[in-house]
Design an enzyme around this catalytic site. Structure first.
Site, PDB file in Angstrom:
ATOM      1  N   VAL A 217       0.384  -0.875   0.037  1.00 58.28           N
ATOM      2  CA  VAL A 217      -0.088  -0.227  -0.121  1.00 58.28           C
ATOM      3  C   VAL A 217       1.020   1.095   0.621  1.00 58.28           C
ATOM      4  O   VAL A 217       0.668   2.063  -0.832  1.00 58.28           O
ATOM      5  CB  VAL A 217      -1.149  -0.288   1.354  1.00 58.28           C
ATOM      6  CG1 VAL A 217      -1.334   1.136   1.177  1.00 58.28           C
ATOM      7  CG2 VAL A 217      -2.269  -1.134   0.919  1.00 58.28           C
ATOM      8  N   THR A 218       1.787   1.453   1.024  1.00 56.63           N
ATOM      9  CA  THR A 218       2.796   2.241   1.397  1.00 56.63           C
ATOM     10  C   THR A 218       2.979   2.826  -0.324  1.00 56.63           C
ATOM     11  O   THR A 218       3.782   2.014  -0.839  1.00 56.63           O
ATOM     12  CB  THR A 218       3.492   2.347   2.202  1.00 56.63           C
ATOM     13  OG1 THR A 218       3.041   1.680   3.269  1.00 56.63           O
ATOM     14  CG2 THR A 218       4.029   3.603   2.484  1.00 56.63           C
TER      15      THR A 218
ATOM     16  N   TRP B   4       8.753   0.647   1.447  1.00 55.32           N
ATOM     17  CA  TRP B   4       8.881  -0.522   2.696  1.00 55.32           C
ATOM     18  C   TRP B   4       7.748  -1.523   3.064  1.00 55.32           C
ATOM     19  O   TRP B   4       7.322  -1.603   3.758  1.00 55.32           O
ATOM     20  CB  TRP B   4       8.373   0.951   3.322  1.00 55.32           C
ATOM     21  CG  TRP B   4       9.032   2.267   3.708  1.00 55.32           C
ATOM     22  CD1 TRP B   4       8.647   3.560   3.495  1.00 55.32           C
ATOM     23  CD2 TRP B   4      10.520   2.377   3.730  1.00 55.32           C
ATOM     24  NE1 TRP B   4       9.105   4.630   3.343  1.00 55.32           N
ATOM     25  CE2 TRP B   4      10.181   4.135   3.406  1.00 55.32           C
ATOM     26  CE3 TRP B   4      11.002   1.403   4.444  1.00 55.32           C
ATOM     27  CZ2 TRP B   4      11.757   5.047   4.382  1.00 55.32           C
ATOM     28  CZ3 TRP B   4      12.570   2.485   5.016  1.00 55.32           C
ATOM     29  CH2 TRP B   4      12.639   3.390   4.591  1.00 55.32           C
TER      30      TRP B   4
ATOM     31  N   ARG C  85      22.635  -7.023  39.438  1.00 53.20           N
ATOM     32  CA  ARG C  85      24.007  -5.825  40.017  1.00 53.20           C
ATOM     33  C   ARG C  85      24.071  -5.590  40.972  1.00 53.20           C
ATOM     34  O   ARG C  85      22.497  -5.211  41.323  1.00 53.20           O
ATOM     35  CB  ARG C  85      23.241  -5.261  38.350  1.00 53.20           C
ATOM     36  CG  ARG C  85      24.165  -3.666  39.087  1.00 53.20           C
ATOM     37  CD  ARG C  85      25.652  -3.809  37.896  1.00 53.20           C
ATOM     38  NE  ARG C  85      26.893  -3.054  38.038  1.00 53.20           N
ATOM     39  CZ  ARG C  85      27.573  -3.202  37.728  1.00 53.20           C
ATOM     40  NH1 ARG C  85      27.669  -3.998  36.999  1.00 53.20           N
ATOM     41  NH2 ARG C  85      28.231  -1.388  37.352  1.00 53.20           N
TER      42      ARG C  85
ATOM     43  N   VAL D  29      17.861   0.161  33.202  1.00 55.28           N
ATOM     44  CA  VAL D  29      18.591  -0.650  34.157  1.00 55.28           C
ATOM     45  C   VAL D  29      19.672  -1.126  33.865  1.00 55.28           C
ATOM     46  O   VAL D  29      20.344  -1.835  34.690  1.00 55.28           O
ATOM     47  CB  VAL D  29      17.254  -1.801  34.680  1.00 55.28           C
ATOM     48  CG1 VAL D  29      17.873  -3.123  35.093  1.00 55.28           C
ATOM     49  CG2 VAL D  29      15.980  -1.815  34.577  1.00 55.28           C
TER      50      VAL D  29
ATOM     51  N   GLU E 130       2.563  -0.090  10.218  1.00 52.77           N
ATOM     52  CA  GLU E 130       0.817  -0.540  10.451  1.00 52.77           C
ATOM     53  C   GLU E 130       0.036   1.021  11.715  1.00 52.77           C
ATOM     54  O   GLU E 130      -1.070   0.699  11.290  1.00 52.77           O
ATOM     55  CB  GLU E 130       0.305  -1.575  11.713  1.00 52.77           C
ATOM     56  CG  GLU E 130       0.983  -2.362  10.843  1.00 52.77           C
ATOM     57  CD  GLU E 130       0.364  -3.421  10.111  1.00 52.77           C
ATOM     58  OE1 GLU E 130       0.194  -4.125   9.042  1.00 52.77           O
ATOM     59  OE2 GLU E 130      -1.091  -3.277  11.086  1.00 52.77           O
TER      60      GLU E 130
END
Ligand code: CS8
Ligand code: FAD
Length: 388
Positions: free
Chosen positions: A131-132, A162, A275, A344, A370
């Site tokens: 589509v794109t 794409w 950790r 983290v 999407e």
């Protein structure tokens, strides 16, 4: 199903997919991330186990699963690797317009092709949704591809951009204007065999993440397509087909975002218990444990939005708003969770030696393909204002 628990069958699909993701996808994900090699071996194993094309109805040889089951599977595959998962799930997107709107003959031929057997080289048939275009992504009505009728054939010219599985697909769903003066009612959907003369596939795009997935431009130069390949036999039906497909596929993409976030959360939680700083595991510092709390809470919230939107679709109800809720929330959540997982890990999180760096790169695309996170909010705003 959703009466807050999965059925025995749904649990069985989930376990099959979870085992497959753990034993087959995860161990290969680093290799495909580093090389960008298309995961044919994994797709072939997935096909053999029935994990590809799961929504193809039983009468055309498939499992005939609903969108909800497809979401349950997609979360697991994505937990393994979203690059490989996207290659798999692109078939669900490409087949969606055909399952929802195709004629009997079209379904027998093109859905049957995907599930009946492997190609001569022993790999599965793949499909792509085209589509794109270079100048039209969010604004689908701005596509320029034209299809001109000549007797009992159409000639398609234009460029798509794409396209996932672009160089790997055996057939494409292609959206083109047959009547450019009629607005979206002038758009027609076609099924186009990928080996038709006049089709040229571009080089593999070098993307930030999800490197296993194959993304291409595809140009169509006077490509002759028989009139019997007009999807649903309905000239002017392309818009409803392209949009309808999103209602089925956006929950699946959103569930992949949930799978990625779950993987990032699990890595972050494990690392935070190992950790040590200031004499204790970093998980015991409230600032870190609250990041983990937010991850767990938002993953669960996203999963509920995903399952509700898929379940509504399976009930035959229009789920456009709920699919947009799920896609926007899960995509934004996955990017935040992956980013916090890197946090983290501290300096180690920024290194390619540790798994969260890949998850961070892989997560970004969920806010783009999407329908971007902004476009999901455009859709939500239209739906809620219409309800007022
Ligand atoms: O342009 C629409 C849109 O959805 N844009 C986003 C495009 C997009 O999502 N592209 C994704 C390409 S595929 C991809 O990225 C693959 S990723 C790799 C594979 C992953 C693994 C699976 C829009 C913004 C929603 C529409 O905008 P407008 O042009 O302004 O049109 P509207 O005025 O909103 O709508 C026109 C009429 O269509 C009706 N409509 C809209 N949506 C639907 C749905 N079902 C049925 N009908 C629909 N979903 C709408 O009601 C309008 O009807 P009217 O009767 O004219 O009022
Ligand atoms: P644009 O539409 O130009 O948008 C640019 C920016 O402006 C975005 O941030 C957008 O959110 C914002 N924006 C645009 N309009 C509005 C508005 N009205 N309100 C607020 N903000 C707005 N397409 C396919 O057809 N098939 C595929 O298989 C496929 N796979 C893809 C795989 C990858 C890896 C990528 C990167 C893309 C893929 N796409 C595919 C295309 C994808 O769907 C589009 O990139 C996406 O819809 C955005 O379109 P665009 O890139 O043209 O951005």
């Amino acid at each position: 199903m959703i009466g807050y628990g999965l059925s025995d069958d749904q649990k069985m699909y989930q376990k099959t997919a979870r085992d497959f993701a753990r034993d087959v996808i995860r161990p290969a994900s680093e290799h495909h991330d580093q090389t960008g090699e298309y995961p044919w071996e994994i797709l072939t194993k997935a096909w053999e186990l029935g994990l590809l094309n799961t929504m193809v109805p039983a009468e055309y040889g498939g499992l005939g699963l609903g969108a909800l089951e497809a979401c349950i599977l997609s979360e697991e595959m994505a937990w393994g690797c979203t690059g490989i998962g996207t290659a798999m799930e692109a078939n669900q997107l490409a087949t969606a317009p055909l399952i929802m709107f195709g004629t009997e003959e079209q379904k027998k031929k093109y859905l049957g092709m995907l599930v009946d057997g492997l190609k001569d080289d022993g790999t599965p048939h793949m499909a792509a949704y085209c589509v794109t275009e270079p100048g039209a992504g969010s604004d689908v009505q701005a596509v320029k591809t034209r299809a001109v009728k000549e007797g009992d054939v159409y000639r398609i010219s234009g460029q798509k951009m794409w396209i996932t599985n672009g160089a790997k697909a055996s057939w494409y769903f292609v959206l083109a204007y047959t009547d450019p003066d009629a607005g979206y009612r002038g758009l027609t959907g076609f099924i186009v065999d990928a080996d038709t003369p006049g089709i040229e596939v571009g080089r593999k795009e070098i993307n930030l993440g999800q490197k296993a997935s194959d993304t291409r431009s595809i140009s169509f130069d006077n490509v002759e397509v028989p009139a019997e390949n007009v999807l649903g036999g309905k000239e002017g039906g392309g818009w409803a087909q392209a949009m309808g497909a999103f209602d089925k596929s956006r929950p699946i993409v959103a569930s992949a975002a949930v799978g990625l976030a779950r993987a990032a959360f699990e890595h972050a939680r494990a690392y935070s218990l190992e950790r040590t700083t200031f004499g204790k595991p970093i998980a015991r510092h409230q600032a870190v444990s609250f990041m983990l709390s937010d991850m767990a809470m938002n993953i669960q919230a996203a999963r509920h939005l995903v399952w509700e939107s898929a379940w509504l679709h399976d009930q035959g109800e229009r789920n456009t708003k709920q699919a947009a809720f799920a896609k926007a929330f899960a995509a934004d959540m996955a990017v935040k969770v992956a980013s916090d997982a890197v946090q983290v890990y501290g300096g180690y999180g920024y290194s390619t030696e540790y798994p969260v760096e890949k998850l961070y790169r892989d997560s970004k695309i969920f806010q783009i393909y999407e329908g971007t996170s902004q476009i999901q909010r455009v859709i939500i705003s239209r739906e809620i204002l219409r309800e007022a």
